[in-house]
Design an enzyme around this catalytic site. Structure first.
Site, PDB file in Angstrom:
ATOM      1  N   ARG A 276       0.830  -1.217   0.000  1.00  0.00           N
ATOM      2  CA  ARG A 276       0.000   0.000   0.000  1.00  0.00           C
ATOM      3  C   ARG A 276       0.853   1.251   0.000  1.00  0.00           C
ATOM      4  O   ARG A 276       1.959   1.276   0.567  1.00  0.00           O
ATOM      5  CB  ARG A 276      -0.903   0.010   1.247  1.00  0.00           C
ATOM      6  CG  ARG A 276      -1.892  -1.133   1.293  1.00  0.00           C
ATOM      7  CD  ARG A 276      -2.997  -0.916   2.277  1.00  0.00           C
ATOM      8  NE  ARG A 276      -2.476  -0.463   3.573  1.00  0.00           N
ATOM      9  CZ  ARG A 276      -3.237   0.221   4.437  1.00  0.00           C
ATOM     10  NH1 ARG A 276      -4.482   0.546   4.117  1.00  0.00           N
ATOM     11  NH2 ARG A 276      -2.740   0.591   5.608  1.00  0.00           N
TER      12      ARG A 276
ATOM     13  N   SER B 289       8.635  -5.062   5.648  1.00  0.00           N
ATOM     14  CA  SER B 289       8.441  -6.117   6.658  1.00  0.00           C
ATOM     15  C   SER B 289       9.288  -7.339   6.431  1.00  0.00           C
ATOM     16  O   SER B 289       8.770  -8.454   6.208  1.00  0.00           O
ATOM     17  CB  SER B 289       6.966  -6.478   6.691  1.00  0.00           C
ATOM     18  OG  SER B 289       6.216  -5.303   6.752  1.00  0.00           O
TER      19      SER B 289
ATOM     20  N   ASP C  76       7.119  -3.731  10.030  1.00  0.00           N
ATOM     21  CA  ASP C  76       5.669  -3.590  10.245  1.00  0.00           C
ATOM     22  C   ASP C  76       5.301  -3.723  11.718  1.00  0.00           C
ATOM     23  O   ASP C  76       4.352  -3.092  12.195  1.00  0.00           O
ATOM     24  CB  ASP C  76       4.869  -4.563   9.380  1.00  0.00           C
ATOM     25  CG  ASP C  76       5.303  -5.997   9.523  1.00  0.00           C
ATOM     26  OD1 ASP C  76       4.660  -6.869   8.902  1.00  0.00           O
ATOM     27  OD2 ASP C  76       6.293  -6.264  10.239  1.00  0.00           O
TER      28      ASP C  76
HETATM   29  C1  0WK Z   1      -1.069  -4.738   7.950  1.00  0.00           C
HETATM   30  C2  0WK Z   1       0.127  -3.799   8.113  1.00  0.00           C
HETATM   31  C3  0WK Z   1       1.328  -4.344   7.391  1.00  0.00           C
HETATM   32  C4  0WK Z   1       1.616  -5.760   7.856  1.00  0.00           C
HETATM   33  C5  0WK Z   1       0.375  -6.593   7.663  1.00  0.00           C
HETATM   34  C6  0WK Z   1       0.611  -7.959   8.184  1.00  0.00           C
HETATM   35  O1  0WK Z   1      -0.188  -2.542   7.596  1.00  0.00           O
HETATM   36  O2  0WK Z   1       2.438  -3.541   7.622  1.00  0.00           O
HETATM   37  O3  0WK Z   1       2.711  -6.271   7.164  1.00  0.00           O
HETATM   38  O4  0WK Z   1      -0.721  -6.035   8.358  1.00  0.00           O
HETATM   39  O5  0WK Z   1      -0.517  -8.715   7.963  1.00  0.00           O
HETATM   40  P1  0WK Z   1      -0.747  -9.570   6.630  1.00  0.00           P
HETATM   41  O6  0WK Z   1      -1.223  -8.646   5.618  1.00  0.00           O
HETATM   42  O7  0WK Z   1       0.554 -10.203   6.319  1.00  0.00           O
HETATM   43  O8  0WK Z   1      -1.765 -10.534   7.029  1.00  0.00           O
HETATM   44  C1  BGC Z   2       9.462 -10.797   8.551  1.00  0.00           C
HETATM   45  C2  BGC Z   2       9.259  -9.726   9.581  1.00  0.00           C
HETATM   46  C3  BGC Z   2       7.845  -9.222   9.539  1.00  0.00           C
HETATM   47  C4  BGC Z   2       6.900 -10.396   9.684  1.00  0.00           C
HETATM   48  C5  BGC Z   2       5.466  -9.984   9.639  1.00  0.00           C
HETATM   49  C6  BGC Z   2       8.426 -11.856   8.726  1.00  0.00           C
HETATM   50  O1  BGC Z   2       8.543 -12.785   7.705  1.00  0.00           O
HETATM   51  O2  BGC Z   2      10.743 -11.360   8.702  1.00  0.00           O
HETATM   52  O3  BGC Z   2      10.133  -8.661   9.338  1.00  0.00           O
HETATM   53  O4  BGC Z   2       7.673  -8.350  10.594  1.00  0.00           O
HETATM   54  O5  BGC Z   2       7.121 -11.323   8.655  1.00  0.00           O
HETATM   55  O6  BGC Z   2       5.111  -9.378   8.490  1.00  0.00           O
END
Ligand code: 0WK
Ligand code: BGC
Length: 911
Positions: free
Chosen positions: A521, A585, A639
């Site tokens: 994003r 992240s 993140d």
């Molecule tokens: C939303 C955050 C982002 C993070 C994500 C983790 O804005 O920085 O990496 O959540 O959740 P996912 O989208 O991997 O489920």
């Molecule tokens: C990354 C982290 C990150 C996490 C959650 C991991 O795979 O190494 O830096 O914070 O995923 O997104």
């Protein structure tokens, strides 16, 4: 909240619960090391204690007793003399009394009592059944047979018309009419009754109808037995129907036993033509008029009454007993069905008739006796014929179902042959009733459950194991912080240079990039000092294709710059040069807030030419390559840090950031004195733990399953982020898929039928788990999903699939809880606090979308970190805001130090 049985079950103990009494039973070999047994006992007790606390109950240590039972030789050999319960040592008692029963080391105790009471409505049936059982158990003294522990397990058959696995009673028949049972789950009622008693236990319960039990027990002797028939107090039949015809259950393949409940035939008026006025009388005077019309024409509960009413009618018409009425015969229920069998006895029948008529005070002569016999014969013959018609129907249905000209089958006993000439039916009489059959069904169901359980067992982590994991992680956290031990550490503990959380003076407009989660994003964020508000003025989600995730670094950063350019022009920000917060992240070695070296890719990314490089530099180069917009100062955040900061803006006590999404990770505010790799002793710094790497050095060997190994070996980066691969959204679906394949291979699922879709990696996304575990629609979702995967399933399969999902997600929540409890305890110990109150800012699709993940996580953290009071706040709008906050804080700090330098310069000039 998991019921107590799950808590105790996880430790492999058996137990009784009665009112506020709980008894634990554990077996152990006296020759084995006592420590293992005692450790298991104490960690189980601790978990019970915690469970009690969470349920506002109090475990009364002073009333707790312990006894050891076994043969004199075993007792002599056992080294255990006391057990410790919450630090109190409890000496083993020579005997203990429980619920009025005195137990001694020989394991013998007082037996339960049973009383013959009226079954209709006076005491609840389940309690009555239990009384019978207790009488039975003490009668056969089963307790004596168990080796060194005193508990009994037992299986039940309740012959009423019920649905299969969760047995809801539709309606009572055969004179039963207990209130508060129809529409209820029989299994549950039985278990509640057993618990109410507390003097014995029952194990796995499987519910079967007696026709099914009969078919199963006969089927054990004759494999071609596929029809179960009961003509007793009631009447009914079951048979093996083609799944394609069982429209109410998903699936086309194979067969399913259908309990016809044919007793209800005619309840809709279908049999009006053959129903006699005597039948109507029977029905109207029955407990349930209009219910089970067919049964009331056939079964033992009514035949005697049918004959009695016919004899009364013939008497009224002076065709019998010279019209002399006998009060006895005029009384309902005085002509039990067994009289019919006695009177129809070929040889002694007539004598029996006379003996019976005398007993009924009926003045009869020998012609009367013959007529009575004729009436009996007529009524029982109609029964046999009606039954035969029904049975022939079923036999023909099976024959037609299979497209056979002639069917050979077996049933449990004239007439049928006439009505189903194309079916060669063998009748075998069930021996010992359907008890054996029910035991067979239970055995099969239990084998399935047990074997599934054995496959799933390695995924069920006890609190004891979680504590061990937490201790191991604590060591790794310290190792990661160490100047000299860091490089060997699996948990990287990366300094983020975020030294303080927002103080409310931050303000300004910022761009934010958020890469590494489900969505990439770009955001435009405004921080308003006065209002203490962080506003997202605009945001745009851009997709990152698999090609870019696995392409070159240049392609990736050009794509990022392109999205940024797109967004900037859509927001008319081209003329501005805004500072940018970049949530990236992945594990990065941060040198400064705007210099961050990627250590390694995770979560399916693997762009070349990026690992070991400064991400900020790569971004700036990509922006320059474009030359159509500019960005100001950049702040790099993980993140977890962004999440902590954006939540920290709302709740100042937020000092832990947690992500459970595609990946998993956490950051927290560590004391600078412990951050050995960064100069300075005062204050704190946010540490990005990168706990995803926990276990990369083999620390978690004991809990890693073969399925976990498969996931790791088939991943882009084998050996990297072992902990993450057991927890996060990128892998949970695949864990479930591989478990389903394993259960299928062991013929514990889908009857061993493999589906190519399910054999293909990636076909079971993690979101399926959340859908299948939905409390209400979960099972329906499971069926829909299994259909979409072309898997031939039945609803027992659907249930096992849900159990697998629950097991995998529960393990993930527990492992996360162990890690988070470790971080919270670390902060507490760091600050020398007896009790810590802190807040965790959390984000990620697994935490947000899974129906009970967050509950289980929070409950387990409370258990594993009892001296920490942890509040969870869900991040709103993701970490973009947090990235802007970090940039704003960095700008504030830069300005302050700049002003400081200036003021130092001024004072030096003055000097
Ligand atoms: C939303 C955050 C982002 C993070 C994500 C983790 O804005 O920085 O990496 O959540 O959740 P996912 O989208 O991997 O489920
Ligand atoms: C990354 C982290 C990150 C996490 C959650 C991991 O795979 O190494 O830096 O914070 O995923 O997104």
């Amino acid at each position: 909240m998991l019921p107590l049985r799950c808590v105790v079950g996880r430790h492999g103990f058996n137990f009784h619960c009665y009112a506020d009494d709980t008894q634990l039973y554990l077996k152990f070999s006296p020759s084995g090391p006592p420590s293992a047994t005692l450790t298991r006992l104490s960690s189980c007790l601790e978990e019970i204690n915690a469970w009690m606390r969470q349920n506002f109950l109090q475990l009364n240590g002073s009333k707790t007793e312990a006894i050891q039972t076994g043969t004199p030789q075993q007792l002599r050999a056992s080294p255990i003399a006391s057990v410790s319960i919450f630090g109190h040592s409890i000496l083993l008692s020579p005997s203990i009394t429980n619920l009025g029963v005195k137990f001694d080391p020989r394991g013998s105790g007082g037996s339960g009592s049973s009383s013959d009471r009226e079954v209709r409505g006076s005491i609840p049936v389940p309690d009555y059944v239990c009384n019978c059982n207790v009488a039975f158990v003490s009668f056969v003294d089963l307790s004596g047979h168990c080796d060194s522990c005193n508990y009994v397990t037992f299986y039940f058959v309740i012959t009423t018309s019920c649905l299969f696995s969760q047995s809801i009673l539709l309606r009572w028949t055969k004179g039963f009419n207990c209130s508060g049972v129809e529409g209820r789950d029989i299994v549950q009622l039985l278990k509640e009754a057993v618990q109410r008693r507390g003097d014995f236990t029952i194990g796995f319960v499987a519910m079967v109808n007696d026709t099914v039990g009969t078919m199963m027990s006969c089927g054990y002797r004759d494999q071609s037995c596929e029809i179960g028939l009961i003509i007793g107090t009631g009447t009914n039949a079951c048979y093996m129907e083609e799944m394609r015809n069982v429209k109410r259950v998903e699936g086309e393949d194979g067969r399913m036993c259908i309990n016809t409940e044919w007793g209800g035939f005619g309840d809709d008026g279908t049999l009006e033509n053959i129903i006699t006025d005597i039948n109507r009388t029977i029905d109207q005077t029955s407990i349930k008029p209009g219910v089970h019309i067919f049964e009331k024409m056939i079964s033992g509960m009514y035949l005697g009454e049918l004959v009695r009413l016919l004899l009364v009618k013939l008497t009224e018409q002076k065709l019998l007993f010279k019209g002399q009425r006998s009060t006895t015969l005029l009384t309902a229920g005085t002509f039990p069905t067994k009289f019919i069998s006695e009177i129809e006895e070929p040889l002694s029948g007539l004598e029996n008739a006379k003996r019976i008529l005398s007993s009924l005070n009926v003045p009869y002569d020998s012609v009367d006796a013959r007529i009575v016999r004729l009436v009996c014969d007529t009524v029982s013959s109609r029964t046999a014929r009606l039954c035969a018609a029904a049975l022939a129907t079923i036999a023909n249905r099976i024959r037609v179902n299979r497209g056979l000209k002639h069917l050979k089958t077996t049933v449990a006993p004239g007439m049928v042959r006439l009505l189903a000439p194309d079916c060669d039916i063998t009748f075998i009489l069930s021996q010992d009733g359907s008890g054996k059959g029910a035991a067979m069904v239970t055995a099969v169901a239990q084998r399935l459950a047990l074997q599934s359980h054995l496959v799933l067992q390695p995924f069920c982590l006890s609190v004891h194991q979680l504590r061990t994991i937490s201790d191991l992680l604590m060591k790794d956290l310290i190792k990661g912080l160490g100047k000299h031990s860091h490089h060997k550490a699996a948990v990287k503990m990366l300094p983020t240079f975020v030294r303080s959380t927002p103080d409310g003076t931050e303000h300004g407009d910022f761009l934010a990039l958020d890469l590494g989660g489900t969505n990439f994003r770009v955001l435009h964020v405004r921080v308003l000092e006065e209002e203490k508000v962080v506003d997202i003025l605009g945001s745009q989600t851009c997709s990152i294709s698999q090609d870019i995730m696995l392409g070159t670094g240049e392609q990736l950063f050009d794509h990022i710059a392109a999205c940024l350019a797109d967004f900037i022009s859509s927001q008319n920000l081209k003329e501005q040069t805004l500072p940018l917060g970049f949530t990236f992240s992945f594990p990065c070695e941060q040198k400064k807030i705007d210099e961050s070296i990627l250590i390694r890719w995770t979560k399916g990314f693997n762009c070349s030419g990026v690992e070991g490089r400064d991400i900020v530099q790569l971004l700036k180069e990509a922006v320059q390559r474009r030359g159509d917009f500019t960005i100001g100062s950049v702040a790099m955040v993980n993140d977890t840090v962004g999440t902590m900061m954006s939540c920290g803006y709302r709740d100042q006590s937020c000092e832990i950031g947690l992500i459970i999404g595609t990946g998993t990770n956490a950051c927290y505010m560590e004391e600078m004195r412990n951050v050995k790799r960064v100069e300075g002793e005062d204050g704190r710094m946010c540490i990005n733990t990168e706990w995803g790497g926990f276990g990369d050095d083999g620390t978690l060997e004991n809990i890693i399953t073969d399925i976990d190994r498969t996931i790791d070996q088939t991943s882009i980066k084998p050996g990297v982020h072992i902990f993450e691969k057991m927890i996060s959204g990128m892998y949970l679906g695949e864990l479930v898929r591989l478990l389903l394949v394993k259960l299928t291979e062991q013929k514990l699922l889908f009857k061993g039928q493999r589906s190519t879709t399910l054999l293909t990696a990636g076909t079971f996304p993690t979101k399926f788990i959340s859908e299948i575990e939905e409390p209400l629609s979960g099972l329906e979702n499971a069926k829909r999903i299994l259909s979409s995967l072309n898997v031939p399933y039945d609803f027992v399969d659907a249930r096992i699939v849900r159990l697998v999902c629950d097991t995998v997600s529960s393990r993930s929540a527990r492992l996360c809880a162990a890690a988070l409890a470790t971080v919270a305890n670390r902060i507490r110990v760091n600050r020398g606090l007896k009790h810590l109150k802190t807040t965790v800012g959390v984000d990620g699709t697994v935490y947000k979308k899974h129906p009970n993940f967050s509950d289980e996580l929070q409950a387990m953290v409370r258990l594993l970190a009892p001296d920490c009071d942890v509040t969870f706040i869900l991040s709103q709008d993701g970490s973009g805001k947090g990235a802007a906050m970090v940039t704003a804080v960095a700008q504030r700090l830069a300005l302050q130090s700049h002003l400081l330098e200036d003021s130092d310069g001024d004072s030096e000039e003055e000097d």
